[in-house]
Design a protein around this motif. Structure first.
Motif, short mmCIF file in Angstrom:
data_model
loop_
_atom_site.label_atom_id
_atom_site.label_comp_id
_atom_site.label_asym_id
_atom_site.label_seq_id
_atom_site.Cartn_x
_atom_site.Cartn_y
_atom_site.Cartn_z
N SER A 285 0.83 -1.20 0.00
CA SER A 285 0.00 0.00 0.00
C SER A 285 0.86 1.26 0.00
O SER A 285 0.35 2.36 0.09
CB SER A 285 -0.94 -0.01 1.21
N ARG A 292 5.02 -0.80 -6.71
CA ARG A 292 4.12 -0.83 -7.84
C ARG A 292 4.12 -2.24 -8.43
O ARG A 292 5.17 -2.80 -8.75
CB ARG A 292 4.54 0.17 -8.91
N SER A 295 2.02 -3.84 -14.18
CA SER A 295 0.67 -3.40 -14.54
C SER A 295 -0.09 -4.45 -15.32
O SER A 295 -1.31 -4.38 -15.44
CB SER A 295 0.73 -2.09 -15.31
N LYS B 132 -7.61 1.18 -1.98
CA LYS B 132 -7.84 1.27 -3.42
C LYS B 132 -8.20 2.70 -3.80
O LYS B 132 -7.66 3.27 -4.76
CB LYS B 132 -8.97 0.31 -3.79
N ARG B 135 -5.07 5.26 -2.42
CA ARG B 135 -3.70 5.06 -2.88
C ARG B 135 -3.61 4.25 -4.17
O ARG B 135 -2.53 4.02 -4.68
CB ARG B 135 -2.86 4.38 -1.80
N GLY B 136 -4.76 3.80 -4.66
CA GLY B 136 -4.75 3.05 -5.91
C GLY B 136 -4.17 1.65 -5.79
O GLY B 136 -3.83 1.04 -6.80
N THR B 137 -4.05 1.13 -4.56
CA THR B 137 -3.49 -0.21 -4.39
C THR B 137 -4.49 -1.26 -4.90
O THR B 137 -5.68 -1.17 -4.60
CB THR B 137 -3.21 -0.48 -2.91
N SER B 138 -4.00 -2.23 -5.65
CA SER B 138 -4.87 -3.26 -6.22
C SER B 138 -5.63 -4.00 -5.13
O SER B 138 -5.04 -4.52 -4.19
CB SER B 138 -4.04 -4.25 -7.04
N ALA B 241 -14.72 7.04 -5.59
CA ALA B 241 -14.12 6.47 -4.38
C ALA B 241 -15.20 5.92 -3.46
O ALA B 241 -15.10 4.81 -2.94
CB ALA B 241 -13.29 7.52 -3.65
N GLU B 244 -16.68 2.74 -4.85
CA GLU B 244 -15.75 1.60 -4.76
C GLU B 244 -15.68 1.08 -3.33
O GLU B 244 -15.79 -0.12 -3.08
CB GLU B 244 -14.36 2.00 -5.26
#
Lengths: 305, 347
Positions: A285, A292, A295, B132, B135-138, B241, B244
């Motif tokens: 996180s 990263r 992708s 998610k 921070r856009g974490t999968s 956001a 989601e």
């Protein structure tokens, strides 16, 4: 105190060996964009085949060969499903693990009925080096498979790094399959090779569990070590050396679980078991350092998209 | 003709036949004749009111998780964390149930346990949702990891007396919670010999509500829009956001409620491994159903029947229950592999 510390370190390294092997392969596969959750199943099948091979032939080396082949077989199934048939990688991974668990448990009922011990590997201390206090027993008193684990992990970390064409090709495929394809890279071939490589290392890791650690097969002997290998890759932020470090750290955390009561320390075991996952969560996180994922991870490749 | 061959039901039937043949081979390998094995399997699935009831209970747990999965899936999120959410929901549900007085009436106790379970699961999933969104974490990776942390929370809760473990009186005291008070237990429904509980009604209701909300409400449309393109949805002024996080929270909430239901079903205690891996199986049900709530119920029922049939296969026919696990996973792998054809047919 130093005896306990030595105990924890050598236990940690011993527990880290199968993790290292499995995650060395898993890292390559994830860099190529295939999330191999089935690494758990590959290890379990490898452990079963290793034990069965060692029992039938009476030779531990033959057992390792069987484990290698078994790991490759599971990997081949995973590769066909996720690369050629473009099936969902999470479903196929989790289900392949269930299949491996079911099949090996079934096989163990039929094969390993008398519970006798198997031919296995004994520790091979290296004369002078294993005398070094603290780290000597940890690093230089392993089984042949243990040394192999470190050699393979180091070879893969170096040999498939981005210093070389192969490493770059793997990363290119994992980031963007279509662009990689346009550049003339054999996307499917690279992904197949990466998954099969994971099968080989995970099979060996399974053999290490069954033949070097306990000299026997028991139901679900991996018990999540394969998932832990995936977690080590995530905690290592998809880089080789941090992944190696994560494996070693996870091994020590596991060893601590057994050693803590000996020094009269009451640390609840579930807390220690959970540490690796929390670390991976923090790492992925971006709360500690930048991270990263490739992708193209879990994205199947089709030329006509 | 080709279209019929590519129809998911046809493909599913072929997969089922192949998997069943493999199952018979495994039974034969264990020295059981096919007739005896099939008898035992069917007996365990639907042979007695007891078998039907426990099959339905298992199916309901899977359906709840898969229905939640479908909500998040509509918003483009893959919730791999059903297992962890189930565990945490079980812990919070048990904690709430045990905090109630012994004589609590059922119309208070049961909702309290269910809501606590839902809240626990939803909070657990929201960790992944927030990561998610912020921070856009999968979410695939975070929910996967949270499974193991959730299992750790469960283990801690049942091993520590300071948390939920029953008072340790001897060395034989099992690491599990004390039983829930009678008013916090799910009431049985239907025949007196059947263990089917209220969870069956809850699961069907949840699937219905999810189907209605996704298809006929603005919220459903918004979730679908976010699933198709978060960027376009943001430009249209949707709170991407919020949607989601909300989608994942509902998914986690339903899994958590399923966990609370498991605790509120006989033997009414929270124990390690009470989840039996249903979180992962529910995820597979959700992914195979591909957004259809009818398919969720049908596949969950099939899996519930197979699981209970497998238990009886071991008890009555002496075939290792592992062989049903093999059949079940073969079935899933075959269906997953064949999706490339059914998908082409749909286009």
């Amino acid at each position: 105190m130093s005896a306990v510390l030595e105990e924890i370190l050598s236990g940690g390294v011993r527990l880290a060996a199968p993790l290292l092997l499995a995650s060395a392969g898993e890292l390559v596969s994830e860099r190529a964009g295939v999330l191999n959750l089935s690494v758990e199943g590959m290890m379990l099948t490898g452990a079963f085949a290793g034990a069965a091979g060692a029992m039938v032939t009476g030779s531990a080396v033959a057992g390792v060969a069987c484990a290698l082949v078994a790991g490759l077989l599971v990997a081949l199934i995973q590769a066909i499903l996720s690369v050629t048939l473009r099936a969902d990688q999470i479903v196929t991974g989790i289900t392949a693990n269930a299949l491996a668990l079911g099949a090996t448990t079934y096989g163990a009922r039929l094969l390993f009925t008398d519970g006798s011990s198997l031919e296995g590997f004994a520790a091979l201390p290296i004369p002078v080096l294993s005398e070094i206090p603290l780290i000597g027993p940890a690093l230089f008193e392993q089984t042949a498979l243990g040394y192999l684990a470190f050699a393979v992990a180091a070879a893969l970390a170096f040999g498939l790094s981005r210093r070389f064409t192969w490493g770059l090709a793997i990363d290119a495929v994992g980031e963007d399959t279509l662009t990689a394809d346009r550049c003339g890279l054999p996307v499917r071939l690279i992904r197949y090779a990466a998954v099969l490589l994971t099968g080989a290392t995970a099979g060996l890791a399974g053999a290490d569990l069954a033949l070097a650690e306990v000299h026997a097969f028991s139901d679900n002997i991996t018990g999540g070590v394969g998932y832990l290998a995936v977690v080590a890759v995530i905690a290592g932020r998809w880089r080789a050396w941090p992944t190696v470090l994560a494996c070693l750290f996870f091994g020590v955390a596991q060893a601590l679980q057994f050693a803590a009561p000996a020094v009269g320390l009451h640390v609840p075991a579930p807390l220690l078991v959970t540490i690796p996952y929390v670390i991976a969560l923090l790492a992925v996180s971006g709360l500690v350092g930048r991270s990263r994922a490739p992708s193209g991870l879990t994205v199947p490749f089709a030329r006509t998209a | 003709m080709i279209a019929a061959v590519r129809h998911p039901v046809f493909v599913g039937a072929v997969a089922a036949i192949v998997a069943a043949c493999a199952g018979l081979l495994l039974a034969a390998g264990a020295g059981t004749s096919p007739a005896v094995a099939v008898d035992a399997l069917v007996e365990g699935m639907t042979g007695t009111p007891y078998a039907i009831g426990s099959s339905l209970n298992t199916a309901a747990v899977l359906a709840l998780i898969a229905a939640g999965f479908t909500v998040a899936y509509r918003a483009g999120l893959v919730n791999v964390g059903g297992e962890g959410q189930l565990c945490v929901g079980g812990v919070t549900g048990a904690a709430a149930g045990l905090a109630l007085p012994q004589g609590v009436p059922g119309w208070i106790g049961v909702p309290v346990v269910l809501i606590a379970g839902f809240a626990g699961g939803a909070a657990w999933a929201s960790i992944a949702g927030l990561l998610k969104a912020k921070r856009g974490t999968s979410e695939v990776i975070t929910t996967l990891l949270l499974n193991f942390v959730g299992a750790g929370v469960l283990a801690l809760a049942v091993h520590e007396e300071a948390l939920l473990r029953q008072p340790v009186t001897s060395a034989e005291t099992l690491p599990q919670s004390a039983p829930l008070p009678p008013g916090a237990r799910l009431p049985l429904i239907g025949s007196i010999e059947s263990p089917a509980t209220l969870i069956v009604v809850l699961a069907v209701a949840a699937a219905l509500i999810v189907a209605l909300v996704l298809r006929h409400t603005p919220t459903g449309l918004r979730l679908t829009a976010v699933g198709h393109s978060p960027a376009a949805s943001a430009r249209l002024g949707l709170g991407v956001a919020r949607l989601e996080v909300g989608g994942l929270a509902v998914a986690g909430g339903l899994a958590g409620a399923a966990g609370a239901c498991l605790v509120a079903t006989a033997p009414y205690v929270l124990a390690e491994h009470f989840s039996s891996g249903y979180g992962f199986t529910g995820l597979v049900v959700g992914l195979l159903a591909r957004g259809s709530l009818t398919a969720v119920l049908a596949i969950a029922l099939l899996f519930g029947l197979l699981t209970n049939g497998g238990i009886n296969l071991q008890l009555a026919a002496g075939v290792p229950a592992a062989s049903v696990q093999v059949v079940q996973s073969l079935l899933v792998l075959l269906i997953a592999a064949s999706m490339i054809w059914t998908r082409k047919g749909a286009r």
